[in-house]
Scaffold this motif. Structure first.
Motif, short mmCIF file in Angstrom:
data_model
loop_
_atom_site.label_atom_id
_atom_site.label_comp_id
_atom_site.label_asym_id
_atom_site.label_seq_id
_atom_site.Cartn_x
_atom_site.Cartn_y
_atom_site.Cartn_z
N UNK A 157 0.79 -1.22 0.00
CA UNK A 157 0.00 0.00 0.00
C UNK A 157 0.82 1.27 0.00
N UNK A 158 1.94 1.31 0.74
CA UNK A 158 2.77 2.50 0.78
C UNK A 158 3.26 2.88 -0.61
N UNK A 159 3.80 1.91 -1.29
CA UNK A 159 4.35 2.17 -2.63
C UNK A 159 3.24 2.64 -3.57
N UNK A 160 2.09 2.01 -3.52
CA UNK A 160 0.99 2.37 -4.42
C UNK A 160 0.48 3.78 -4.15
N UNK A 161 0.36 4.13 -2.88
CA UNK A 161 -0.09 5.48 -2.53
C UNK A 161 0.91 6.53 -2.97
N UNK A 162 2.18 6.19 -2.87
CA UNK A 162 3.23 7.14 -3.22
C UNK A 162 3.34 7.34 -4.73
N UNK A 163 3.15 6.28 -5.48
CA UNK A 163 3.42 6.33 -6.92
C UNK A 163 2.18 6.64 -7.77
N UNK A 164 0.99 6.36 -7.26
CA UNK A 164 -0.20 6.44 -8.11
C UNK A 164 -1.30 7.28 -7.45
N UNK A 165 -1.62 8.43 -8.03
CA UNK A 165 -2.71 9.25 -7.49
C UNK A 165 -4.04 8.51 -7.45
N UNK A 166 -4.23 7.55 -8.36
CA UNK A 166 -5.49 6.79 -8.37
C UNK A 166 -5.70 6.05 -7.05
N UNK A 167 -4.61 5.55 -6.48
CA UNK A 167 -4.72 4.82 -5.21
C UNK A 167 -5.20 5.74 -4.10
N UNK A 168 -4.71 6.97 -4.10
CA UNK A 168 -5.12 7.94 -3.08
C UNK A 168 -6.59 8.30 -3.26
N UNK A 169 -7.02 8.49 -4.50
CA UNK A 169 -8.42 8.84 -4.73
C UNK A 169 -9.35 7.70 -4.31
N UNK A 170 -8.94 6.48 -4.52
CA UNK A 170 -9.75 5.34 -4.09
C UNK A 170 -9.96 5.36 -2.57
N UNK A 171 -8.93 5.75 -1.86
CA UNK A 171 -9.04 5.85 -0.40
C UNK A 171 -9.91 7.03 0.01
#
Length: 357
Positions: free
Chosen positions: A136-150
């Protein structure tokens, strides 16, 4: 025909959405379920990965990420489901949508809220987001889509916790709270999850319950916010890759996610609220991610329930005020100035809000 609830499963690639969907389909509690699978790219998901039976129908969109398809595509898809519901031998009890791992779920909610024919027949039950505890850390850091999903989530489930140690789980929860301090976060065993753990939660705006539980929902979100306030700061996405966990940025800021609460112990006029909502839409538009609340409108004996996603919102009658009336609104968005937005609602147009570009 009764309103059909929609559960949206989202989460980044590899978070376990398809595994979860397969598990849910092993026992649908005797409901007739329509499954919508959206796979990124031209190649559709392998049907062997989605369990089905004669009472379930699979709608599959192969024309790209759901967040990128034309809104007309979503409308056509829902209209097709309506036709099946009206002509089919059995009623459709529920829809479950599995979005692409590279999608954010807001277009689904927006399309339903903003399309009169659709919002008469469909309601968003809940937006459920899965987060890989290990990656999760890597995905949140690298991909804005992951942050928007949260940020859009009504509830977050941590998956693959068996691959992460206790400190990693604690740290990823802390990062998720920074993005969305209002949401409940639970761990999820993909092998033991039950249908009712995910489906029928009615968290989006409590529409299925006739908005009767909306105040309880808002109060719970505000309690989460209060408990998490010491951890919550403006959440920044770096605009360059680097190793290690996400840090609170003091430079190289690309996007900021803000979350805050507005309360008002005195009644608001209807014109005041409508003016404020129009300001939010015109000034902040797509930067408004989620906003919901209970409004105390002057002259009304009942609550007014607000639910919004980006530029789409709805106001509906809630239950009668049983206790002390008070307006409570929670907001999540990008670069939202809390002071100015609050001042506009409570006191009218702040001079410096028009400076936003």
């Amino acid at each position: 025909m009764r309103v059909i609830p929609i559960t949206v499963l989202t989460g980044f690639l590899g978070s376990g959405k398809t595994t979860l969907l397969n598990q849910l389909m092993k026992n649908t509690e005797n409901e007739n379920v329509v499954i919508i699978v959206n796979e990124y790219g031209d190649v559709g998901i392998d049907h062997a990965l989605v369990l089905t039976n004669n009472q379930e129908q699979i709608f599959q969109m192969n024309n790209g990420c759901m967040c990128c398809v034309l809104r007309e595509d979503l409308i056509d898809m829902f209209l097709a489901i309506l036709q099946v519901a009206e002509k089919g031998p059995a009623a459709i009890d529920r829809i479950i949508i599995e979005t692409s791992g590279l999608a954010e779920p807001s277009p689904i909610a927006q399309t339903i809220i903003r399309t009169p024919l659709l919002n008469e027949h469909f309601v968003v039950d809940s937006l459920i987001t899965l987060v890989d505890a290990k990656n999760g850390f890597y995905q949140l850091e690298q991909y804005p889509e992951a942050i928007e999903q949260v940020a859009f989530a009504d509830k977050i489930f941590l998956t693959k916790t068996d691959l992460a140690d206790a400190q990693q789980i604690k740290s990823i929860k802390k990062e998720l709270i920074k993005i969305n301090p209002f949401v409940d976060i639970e761990t999820l065993d993909l092998e033991a999850v039950a249908y009712q753990d995910i489906v029928g939660l009615d968290l989006f705006d409590r529409s299925i319950a006739g908005a009767k539980k909306a105040k309880t929902d808002i109060d719970h979100m505000m309690n989460n916010f209060t408990e998490n306030r010491h951890q919550h700061k403006t959440y920044h996405i770096h605009d360059h890759p680097h190793e290690g966990p996400i840090h609170e940025a003091h430079h190289h800021i690309h996007t900021a996610v803000d979350s805050f609460v507005i309360t008002c112990p005195t009644p608001l006029s209807e014109a005041q609220v409508i003016s404020w909502l129009r300001m939010l839409i015109s000034q902040y538009g797509m930067d408004l991610m989620r906003y919901k609340g209970i409004l105390w409108i002057d002259g009304l004996q009942y609550q007014v329930v607000l639910q919004g996603v980006h530029m789409a919102y709805k106001l509906e009658e809630g239950q009668q005020w049983a206790q002390v009336a008070e307006t409570k609104i929670v907001l999540i968005g990008k670069n939202l100035p809390q002071k100015e937005i609050t001042e506009w609602l409570l006191h009218g147009h702040p001079k410096n809000i028009s400076d936003r570009k």
